[in-house]
Design a protein around this motif. Sequence first.
Motif, short mmCIF file in Angstrom:
data_model
loop_
_atom_site.label_atom_id
_atom_site.label_comp_id
_atom_site.label_asym_id
_atom_site.label_seq_id
_atom_site.Cartn_x
_atom_site.Cartn_y
_atom_site.Cartn_z
N GLU A 1 0.74 9.65 2.94
CA GLU A 1 0.04 10.92 2.69
C GLU A 1 0.85 11.80 1.74
O GLU A 1 0.37 12.13 0.66
N THR A 2 2.03 12.23 2.16
CA THR A 2 2.83 13.14 1.34
C THR A 2 4.20 12.54 1.03
O THR A 2 5.20 13.26 0.98
N GLN A 3 4.24 11.26 0.81
CA GLN A 3 5.51 10.58 0.55
C GLN A 3 5.63 10.23 -0.93
O GLN A 3 4.85 9.45 -1.46
N THR A 4 6.60 10.82 -1.60
CA THR A 4 6.89 10.48 -2.98
C THR A 4 7.80 9.25 -3.02
O THR A 4 8.26 8.77 -1.99
N LEU A 5 8.10 8.79 -4.21
CA LEU A 5 8.90 7.57 -4.34
C LEU A 5 10.33 7.79 -3.83
O LEU A 5 10.93 6.89 -3.23
N THR A 6 10.90 8.96 -4.08
CA THR A 6 12.25 9.23 -3.57
C THR A 6 12.25 9.26 -2.03
O THR A 6 13.19 8.76 -1.40
N LEU A 7 11.22 9.84 -1.44
CA LEU A 7 11.12 9.85 0.02
C LEU A 7 10.85 8.45 0.56
O LEU A 7 11.32 8.09 1.65
N HIS B 1 0.83 -1.22 0.00
CA HIS B 1 0.00 0.00 0.00
C HIS B 1 0.86 1.26 0.00
O HIS B 1 0.59 2.21 -0.74
N SER B 2 1.91 1.26 0.83
CA SER B 2 2.76 2.45 0.92
C SER B 2 3.50 2.72 -0.38
O SER B 2 3.62 3.87 -0.81
N ALA B 3 4.00 1.67 -1.03
CA ALA B 3 4.72 1.85 -2.29
C ALA B 3 3.79 2.35 -3.38
O ALA B 3 4.14 3.28 -4.14
N LEU B 4 2.61 1.77 -3.49
CA LEU B 4 1.66 2.20 -4.51
C LEU B 4 1.22 3.64 -4.26
O LEU B 4 1.05 4.42 -5.21
N HIS B 5 1.03 4.00 -3.00
CA HIS B 5 0.66 5.38 -2.68
C HIS B 5 1.79 6.33 -3.05
O HIS B 5 1.55 7.43 -3.57
N ALA B 6 3.03 5.93 -2.79
CA ALA B 6 4.18 6.76 -3.15
C ALA B 6 4.26 6.95 -4.66
O ALA B 6 4.55 8.05 -5.15
N PHE B 7 4.00 5.89 -5.42
CA PHE B 7 3.96 6.01 -6.87
C PHE B 7 2.88 7.00 -7.29
O PHE B 7 3.12 7.86 -8.15
N ARG B 8 1.70 6.87 -6.70
CA ARG B 8 0.59 7.75 -7.07
C ARG B 8 0.90 9.21 -6.76
O ARG B 8 0.68 10.09 -7.61
N VAL B 9 1.42 9.48 -5.57
CA VAL B 9 1.76 10.85 -5.21
C VAL B 9 2.84 11.39 -6.15
O VAL B 9 2.78 12.56 -6.59
N THR B 10 3.83 10.57 -6.46
CA THR B 10 4.92 11.00 -7.34
C THR B 10 4.40 11.42 -8.69
O THR B 10 4.77 12.49 -9.22
N PHE B 11 3.53 10.61 -9.29
CA PHE B 11 3.04 10.93 -10.62
C PHE B 11 2.05 12.09 -10.62
O PHE B 11 2.00 12.85 -11.59
N VAL B 12 1.30 12.25 -9.53
CA VAL B 12 0.40 13.42 -9.44
C VAL B 12 1.22 14.70 -9.37
O VAL B 12 0.97 15.67 -10.11
N VAL B 13 2.22 14.72 -8.49
CA VAL B 13 3.06 15.91 -8.33
C VAL B 13 3.83 16.20 -9.62
O VAL B 13 3.87 17.34 -10.11
N ALA B 14 4.44 15.17 -10.18
CA ALA B 14 5.22 15.36 -11.41
C ALA B 14 4.32 15.78 -12.58
O ALA B 14 4.70 16.63 -13.39
N GLY B 15 3.12 15.20 -12.66
CA GLY B 15 2.21 15.55 -13.75
C GLY B 15 1.81 17.01 -13.71
O GLY B 15 1.87 17.72 -14.73
N TRP B 16 1.40 17.49 -12.53
CA TRP B 16 1.03 18.91 -12.41
C TRP B 16 2.22 19.82 -12.67
O TRP B 16 2.09 20.87 -13.32
N ALA B 17 3.38 19.43 -12.17
CA ALA B 17 4.58 20.25 -12.38
C ALA B 17 4.93 20.35 -13.86
O ALA B 17 5.29 21.43 -14.35
N VAL B 18 4.82 19.26 -14.59
CA VAL B 18 5.14 19.27 -16.01
C VAL B 18 4.14 20.13 -16.79
O VAL B 18 4.52 20.90 -17.68
N VAL B 19 2.86 20.00 -16.46
CA VAL B 19 1.85 20.82 -17.15
C VAL B 19 2.11 22.31 -16.92
O VAL B 19 2.12 23.11 -17.87
N LEU B 20 2.32 22.69 -15.68
CA LEU B 20 2.55 24.10 -15.36
C LEU B 20 3.85 24.61 -15.99
O LEU B 20 3.90 25.73 -16.52
N ASN B 21 4.90 23.80 -15.94
CA ASN B 21 6.17 24.23 -16.52
C ASN B 21 6.11 24.29 -18.04
O ASN B 21 6.80 25.10 -18.66
#
Length: 262
Positions: free
Chosen positions: A215-221, A44-64
């Motif tokens: 909650e707020t853990q990305t894959l690198t974290l 569960h923790s790994a899948l959540h980290a994947f999800r948070v990572t791609f959400v954050v990266a996706g929004w960052a790429v769109v805005l950038n």
Amino acid sequence: MARYALRSAALVYLLFLLILPVGLIGWRTFEDGVGPFVDALTTHSALHAFRVTFVVAGWAVVLNTLFGVLAALLLVRRDFPGKRLFNALIDLPMAVSPVVVGLALILVYGAFSPVGGWLEGRGFQIIFSTPGMVLATVFVCLPLVVRAVAPVLEEMGDEQEQAARTLGAGGWQTFSRITLPGIRAALGYGIVLSLARALGEFGAVAVVSGRTVDETQTLTLFVEERFENFDAQASYAAAFALAVIAVVGLLATRLLRPKDGT
């Protein structure tokens, strides 16, 4: 002899700095087979980290991407007061430590700052939540799309755009039919670079996220947290997944990189 010595020195440098460390991660990941690797990345923790990572990266790429294209057009096609300063500020994230970026965002958007307190009073939490992580990632990726697109715009010139406007084309028609096709390869290159940078960001995100597990853990974290808690298999598996993503991104940048003279 000098040529072979130089090549050997470069290969040895890459061997000890890049190939051996990454290869060792791969070996440690699969030394007990594929099963533990799959099990580690499907918790569960790994899948959540994947999800948070791609959400954050996706929004960052769109805005950038939006900012990068607009900034490149502004720098190449317009003259305005403060242009040199604006151009220099775009490269600021390359010189500032990501940890400093995270701290600066806390000072601006934290709960005890005027801006952050006002936002939280209206139900918008920035720091220690996804919006703050997105802001931190946007900052560290800021120059990548701009610096990929701007040289291509300069090489294109604006003769075709002026001709299109003379024939009655509007601003959006000119951009979508003339400018965008000309910068498509460079834009794709910048987007892939931004995505790779966003997926691997650690410092700024670590400061503003709070590193809350599930909650707020990305894959690198997740890699750091699992390693510090002696769950080496999960740490190696997540690190290997990040390495694979980085290699895929590298191959994509090679394919999308604008060729000289085109």
